[in-house]
Design an enzyme around this catalytic site. Structure first.
Site, PDB file in Angstrom:
ATOM      1  N   ARG A   1      45.116  48.086  34.675  1.00 49.40           N
ATOM      2  CA  ARG A   1      45.427  46.776  34.102  1.00 49.40           C
ATOM      3  C   ARG A   1      44.286  46.298  33.178  1.00 49.40           C
ATOM      4  NH1 ARG A   1      46.851  41.998  38.196  1.00 49.40           N
ATOM      5  NH2 ARG A   1      44.640  41.541  38.133  1.00 49.40           N
TER       6      ARG A   1
ATOM      7  N   ARG B   1      40.217  44.221  29.069  1.00 47.12           N
ATOM      8  CA  ARG B   1      39.210  43.433  29.805  1.00 47.12           C
ATOM      9  C   ARG B   1      38.032  44.347  30.153  1.00 47.12           C
ATOM     10  NH1 ARG B   1      42.660  40.130  34.164  1.00 47.12           N
ATOM     11  NH2 ARG B   1      40.591  39.893  35.060  1.00 47.12           N
TER      12      ARG B   1
ATOM     13  N   ARG C   1      34.662  43.633  44.176  1.00 55.47           N
ATOM     14  CA  ARG C   1      35.576  42.587  44.659  1.00 55.47           C
ATOM     15  C   ARG C   1      36.277  43.030  45.937  1.00 55.47           C
ATOM     16  NH1 ARG C   1      37.471  41.678  39.043  1.00 55.47           N
ATOM     17  NH2 ARG C   1      36.106  40.056  38.262  1.00 55.47           N
TER      18      ARG C   1
ATOM     19  N   LYS D   1      49.053  38.648  44.867  1.00 54.91           N
ATOM     20  CA  LYS D   1      49.026  37.366  45.580  1.00 54.91           C
ATOM     21  C   LYS D   1      49.348  36.186  44.651  1.00 54.91           C
ATOM     22  CE  LYS D   1      44.899  36.833  46.912  1.00 54.91           C
ATOM     23  NZ  LYS D   1      44.316  35.743  46.141  1.00 54.91           N
TER      24      LYS D   1
ATOM     25  N   ARG E   1      38.273  31.863  52.002  1.00 52.86           N
ATOM     26  CA  ARG E   1      37.888  33.263  51.861  1.00 52.86           C
ATOM     27  C   ARG E   1      36.675  33.597  52.722  1.00 52.86           C
ATOM     28  NH1 ARG E   1      39.979  33.762  46.091  1.00 52.86           N
ATOM     29  NH2 ARG E   1      39.780  35.926  45.503  1.00 52.86           N
TER      30      ARG E   1
HETATM   31  P1  AMP Z   1      41.169  34.968  42.379  1.00 52.69           P
HETATM   32  O1  AMP Z   1      41.946  34.709  41.135  1.00 52.69           O
HETATM   33  O2  AMP Z   1      41.737  34.255  43.558  1.00 52.69           O
HETATM   34  O3  AMP Z   1      40.965  36.417  42.648  1.00 52.69           O
HETATM   35  O4  AMP Z   1      39.718  34.340  42.145  1.00 52.69           O
HETATM   36  C1  AMP Z   1      38.895  34.761  41.070  1.00 52.69           C
HETATM   37  C2  AMP Z   1      37.438  34.575  41.401  1.00 52.69           C
HETATM   38  O5  AMP Z   1      37.155  33.183  41.673  1.00 52.69           O
HETATM   39  C3  AMP Z   1      36.968  35.282  42.667  1.00 52.69           C
HETATM   40  O6  AMP Z   1      36.633  36.627  42.418  1.00 52.69           O
HETATM   41  C4  AMP Z   1      35.750  34.447  43.059  1.00 52.69           C
HETATM   42  O7  AMP Z   1      34.629  34.734  42.242  1.00 52.69           O
HETATM   43  C5  AMP Z   1      36.224  33.047  42.712  1.00 52.69           C
HETATM   44  N1  AMP Z   1      36.899  32.405  43.877  1.00 52.69           N
HETATM   45  C6  AMP Z   1      38.209  32.070  43.993  1.00 52.69           C
HETATM   46  N2  AMP Z   1      38.466  31.512  45.177  1.00 52.69           N
HETATM   47  C7  AMP Z   1      37.295  31.483  45.853  1.00 52.69           C
HETATM   48  C8  AMP Z   1      36.901  31.058  47.140  1.00 52.69           C
HETATM   49  N3  AMP Z   1      37.788  30.534  48.009  1.00 52.69           N
HETATM   50  N4  AMP Z   1      35.591  31.180  47.484  1.00 52.69           N
HETATM   51  C9  AMP Z   1      34.690  31.703  46.637  1.00 52.69           C
HETATM   52  N5  AMP Z   1      35.004  32.155  45.419  1.00 52.69           N
HETATM   53  C10 AMP Z   1      36.287  32.054  45.010  1.00 52.69           C
END
Ligand code: AMP
Length: 187
Positions: free
Chosen positions: A127, A133, A144, A13, A88
């Site tokens: 990855r 990591r 997740r 994404k 989300r």
């Molecule tokens: P992402 O890079 O979009 O996967 O986001 C990394 C992490 O940031 C996620 O696993 C959440 O812990 C937090 N996060 C990002 N966007 C949101 C959101 N809209 N609501 C809550 N947590 C978020």
């Protein structure tokens, strides 16, 4: 164009969103990127968010919504934007409706990137190992996916009812998937 790109963690994404936003000349707004920048700078928001991110949980809606409200209030978003990773939760959907509605706006399209969960977990574990990591354990990675399935997948239904969703097969090369996304946005 006001676009939302959705898909489970690891579906590619972020990569697609960055490319697409550049192609369309609109800002790419990734809540994950904004959180990570805050974590890097050790801001109070970053310190708070990190606890949740490390556990594979969502950052609480109140913090996330305020951050997005601030970002969408900036003038570069006026011609459009590409949202990546927000909303989300259903609460975030309503908050976004409110933010956009106040300016007489609404989302134009929701693109769903679809990839099989087992395929994703395999990719992510590989990855994490390659990038060293060690905090990204298979357990956190699976968590997740679970959180996505429970809290975010239902949003697809909600946006489908509004006639906004276009689903794209997320398995394939970056260019190939990018072309599929452009095709559904043109249709
Ligand atoms: P992402 O890079 O979009 O996967 O986001 C990394 C992490 O940031 C996620 O696993 C959440 O812990 C937090 N996060 C990002 N966007 C949101 C959101 N809209 N609501 C809550 N947590 C978020």
């Amino acid at each position: 164009m006001r676009i939302l790109l959705m898909g489970p963690p690891g579906a590619g994404k972020g990569t697609q969103a960055a490319r697409l936003a550049e192609k369309l000349g609109i800002p790419h707004i990734s809540t994950g990127d904004i959180f990570r920048a805050n974590v890097g700078e050790q801001t109070p928001l970053g310190l708070e968010a990190k606890r949740y991110m490390d556990a594979g949980e969502y950052v609480p809606d109140a913090l996330t919504n305020e951050m997005v409200r601030d970002r969408l209030g900036q003038p570069d978003t006026e011609p459009g934007f590409l949202l990546d990773g927000y909303p989300r939760t259903t609460a975030q959907v309503h908050e976004l409706d409110d933010m956009l509605g106040a300016a007489g706006h609404a989302l134009d399209r929701v693109v769903e990137l679809k990839v099989e969960i087992d395929e994703l977990v395999a990719r992510l574990v590989k990855r994490a190992a390659e990038q060293g990591r060690t905090d990204d354990t298979e357990e956190v990675i699976r968590r997740r996916q679970e959180v996505y399935a429970e809290q975010t997948a239902p949003l697809i239904e909600l946006y489908t009812e509004r006639g906004l969703v276009r689903t794209v097969d997320g398995l394939g090369g970056v260019d190939e998937v990018g072309e599929r996304i452009l095709a559904v946005l043109r249709s």
